[in-house]
Scaffold this active site. Structure first.
Site, PDB file in Angstrom:
ATOM      1  N   GLU A 133       0.888  -1.204   0.023  1.00 48.82           N
ATOM      2  CA  GLU A 133      -0.088   0.089  -0.017  1.00 48.82           C
ATOM      3  C   GLU A 133       0.856   1.251  -0.103  1.00 48.82           C
ATOM      4  O   GLU A 133       0.460   2.442  -0.538  1.00 48.82           O
ATOM      5  CB  GLU A 133      -1.052  -0.077   1.218  1.00 48.82           C
ATOM      6  CG  GLU A 133      -2.149   0.556   0.913  1.00 48.82           C
ATOM      7  CD  GLU A 133      -3.157   0.752   2.034  1.00 48.82           C
ATOM      8  OE1 GLU A 133      -2.851   1.182   3.228  1.00 48.82           O
ATOM      9  OE2 GLU A 133      -4.396   0.571   2.081  1.00 48.82           O
ATOM     10  N   HIS A 155       6.368 -26.842   2.329  1.00 58.25           N
ATOM     11  CA  HIS A 155       5.395 -28.039   1.918  1.00 58.25           C
ATOM     12  C   HIS A 155       4.458 -27.281   0.998  1.00 58.25           C
ATOM     13  O   HIS A 155       3.318 -27.979   0.528  1.00 58.25           O
ATOM     14  CB  HIS A 155       4.749 -28.618   2.953  1.00 58.25           C
ATOM     15  CG  HIS A 155       5.922 -29.117   3.793  1.00 58.25           C
ATOM     16  ND1 HIS A 155       6.567 -30.297   3.625  1.00 58.25           N
ATOM     17  CD2 HIS A 155       6.582 -28.572   5.019  1.00 58.25           C
ATOM     18  CE1 HIS A 155       7.504 -30.379   4.485  1.00 58.25           C
ATOM     19  NE2 HIS A 155       7.490 -29.629   5.328  1.00 58.25           N
ATOM     20  N   LYS A 195     -14.123   2.214  -2.123  1.00 54.40           N
ATOM     21  CA  LYS A 195     -14.893   2.732  -0.928  1.00 54.40           C
ATOM     22  C   LYS A 195     -16.237   3.271  -1.511  1.00 54.40           C
ATOM     23  O   LYS A 195     -17.208   3.147  -1.054  1.00 54.40           O
ATOM     24  CB  LYS A 195     -14.008   3.581  -0.160  1.00 54.40           C
ATOM     25  CG  LYS A 195     -13.083   3.042   0.864  1.00 54.40           C
ATOM     26  CD  LYS A 195     -12.513   3.914   1.729  1.00 54.40           C
ATOM     27  CE  LYS A 195     -11.176   3.196   2.600  1.00 54.40           C
ATOM     28  NZ  LYS A 195     -10.496   4.210   3.407  1.00 54.40           N
TER      29      LYS A 195
HETATM   30  O1  LIG Z   1      -7.861   3.234  10.337  1.00 61.18           O
HETATM   31  P1  LIG Z   1      -8.712   3.355   9.220  1.00 61.18           P
HETATM   32  O2  LIG Z   1      -8.989   4.953   8.875  1.00 61.18           O
HETATM   33  O3  LIG Z   1     -10.039   2.846   9.522  1.00 61.18           O
HETATM   34  O4  LIG Z   1      -8.365   2.782   7.942  1.00 61.18           O
HETATM   35  C1  LIG Z   1      -8.238   1.379   7.983  1.00 61.18           C
HETATM   36  C2  LIG Z   1      -7.439   1.038   6.591  1.00 61.18           C
HETATM   37  O5  LIG Z   1      -8.456   1.564   5.576  1.00 61.18           O
HETATM   38  C3  LIG Z   1      -8.217   2.179   4.379  1.00 61.18           C
HETATM   39  O6  LIG Z   1      -8.684   1.651   3.233  1.00 61.18           O
HETATM   40  C4  LIG Z   1      -6.511   2.393   4.193  1.00 61.18           C
HETATM   41  O7  LIG Z   1      -6.399   1.876   2.745  1.00 61.18           O
HETATM   42  C5  LIG Z   1      -5.794   1.445   5.014  1.00 61.18           C
HETATM   43  O8  LIG Z   1      -4.457   2.189   4.936  1.00 61.18           O
HETATM   44  C6  LIG Z   1      -6.205   1.714   6.357  1.00 61.18           C
HETATM   45  O9  LIG Z   1      -5.206   0.926   7.195  1.00 61.18           O
END
Ligand SMILES: O=P(O)(O)OC[C@H]1O[C@H](O)[C@H](O)[C@@H](O)[C@@H]1O
Length: 421
Positions: free
Chosen positions: A267, A293, A407
């Site tokens: 990432e 394995h 998202k």
């Molecule tokens: O800690 P948060 O803001 O809930 O994010 C949780 C995760 O979700 C996102 O999609 C990012 O890509 C990650 O880098 C992150 O660790």
């Protein structure tokens, strides 16, 4: 203690000398950004933050009743604590991770928990992650229904100091909340309260963990010759034409560490550089000896398209001697009297040699032992390696623009009238 072994990459010492100026320039460029509050380099300072550690300790001591710890979080908000807790849980507190949205395991978990003995820790830097918010809705409701007014004592939040839904909830309800500093991103947050709070309940030696991380900091700032993170960053850089970097850990206790590394590496580094080129290598998780394995056949005879990194402990905290058992001399006699750890070390060494012999590019990081100190050092080392690679590859290692579309689309699908798949 962390030690690098490049015995099967004989050209490396010379390459390291030749690339000295480039490496120093990369470090300088990275450190220059420290002054910028937007730089997301706060992870460098976390090992020094003894005040947060004290607050976490006090909170842990004030809540001795906890028997089950439920962590609601995903990605950087779950992978670090999971990797460390599974290795170093000394307290007997049972940990459960809700880093998914599959109903059946959530229901099974809820049915097996006693709410009076359960602490729920919702963790999200942004406070806006759908999976974590969904889990929070479920667990908040469950606590309220089962505990009445006492529910507040059973929920603790770890989130941004000011923004997001979790911070707002903490303020509205007067909940206990810990902060992830502004300039620390999820995948670099394991040494913030994201990791420290659950690990305090796991009874891990947090002083030693942070002390190890401070050692990694010291080496990252050291002159070139002693600079371990610049060395491994260069190893990754020199092999960037190989699409895959395998991260193979020879420790059952550290079985979730590869998943943490995969997020950190992929990432942070898989993105477009300043000129729009796609860069990055794909980190592949592997575990020894299990994957001997499974994957090692491919590593030996499949394409030579990998850099393979082995992480191997040098000592066991405690070895287990294999007894002589009558009737098994024929098949198992060679194991009699040997330690289980001796077998593990022999297997790691055999894999190392066999992969090198096959023409794969491979190096080893030896951990003195699987201890909080050595692992704290390793984690912080890998964060430095990643940050240095960001400079070398011309990418911002601290954002993740590529994950946003998923998202947004998820929200669109959920809001669509008559939505159903
Ligand atoms: O800690 P948060 O803001 O809930 O994010 C949780 C995760 O979700 C996102 O999609 C990012 O890509 C990650 O880098 C992150 O660790």
């Amino acid at each position: 203690m962390l030690r690098l072994d490049t015995r099967f990459l004989p050209d490396f010492p010379q390459a390291f000398k030749e690339h000295g100026p480039l490496l120093l320039q990369a470090r300088e460029a990275l450190l220059a950004k420290r002054k910028d509050p937007q730089s997301m380099l706060g992870w460098m300072d976390l090992p020094e933050d003894t005040e947060t550690l004290r607050r976490i300790r006090r909170y842990r001591e004030a809540n001795p009743w906890v028997e089950d710890f439920v962590l609601l979080g995903i990605g950087g908000s779950a992978l670090g604590p999971k990797a460390l807790e599974s290795a170093f849980n000394e307290s007997g507190v049972r940990f459960h991770y809700v880093d998914h949205v599959e109903p059946e395991p959530v229901l099974r978990l809820l049915r097996g928990l006693d709410p009076r003995k359960t602490l729920v820790n919702a963790v999200s830097k942004s406070g806006a992650t759908a999976e974590t918010l969904a889990a929070l809705l479920v667990f908040l409701n469950w606590l309220r229904e089962n505990l009445g007014e006492d529910w507040r004592r059973h929920l603790v939040l770890t989130t941004d100091p000011r923004r997001g839904a979790l911070r707002a909830l903490a303020e509205k309800e007067g909940l206990e909340a810990f902060s992830i500093p502004d300039n620390v991103g999820g995948r670099f947050s394991v040494l913030s309260p994201v990791g420290l709070l659950p690990l305090a309940f796991a009874g891990m030696d947090l002083e030693a963990l942070l002390m190890g991380a401070r050692k990694a900091n010291e080496l990252a700032l050291a002159p070139l010759e002693e600079n371990l993170p610049l060395k491994t960053a260069l190893l990754q850089h020199l092999h960037r034409h190989l699409p895959i970097t395998v991260f193979m850990v020879y420790s059952e206790r550290l079985k979730y560490l590869p998943a943490w590394f995969v997020q950190l590496h992929d990432e942070s580094l898989g993105k477009r550089d300043g000129e729009g080129n796609r860069v990055g290598t794909t980190a592949v998780p592997a575990l020894g000896p299990q994957d001997q394995h499974a994957q090692v056949q491919l590593f030996r005879e499949g394409p030579l398209d990998k850099l393979i990194v082995l992480v191997v402990p040098e000592r066991a905290t405690e070895d287990l001697l294999l007894p002589q058992v009558e009737g098994l001399e024929g098949e198992a006699g060679y194991l009699f009297g040997k330690g289980l750890f001796q077998l593990l070390k022999a297997e790691a060494e055999a894999t190392y040699q066999a992969l090198a012999e096959a023409g794969q590019r491979v190096y080893t990081l030896y951990l003195s032992e699987v201890s909080p100190y050595a692992v704290g050092w390793l984690l912080q080392h890998l964060m430095w390696q990643t940050a240095f690679l960001g400079e070398l590859w011309g990418v911002n290692a601290f954002d993740q623009p590529g994950v946003e579309l998923v998202k947004r689309l998820t929200l669109t699908f959920l809001e669509r009238p008559g939505y159903e798949f």
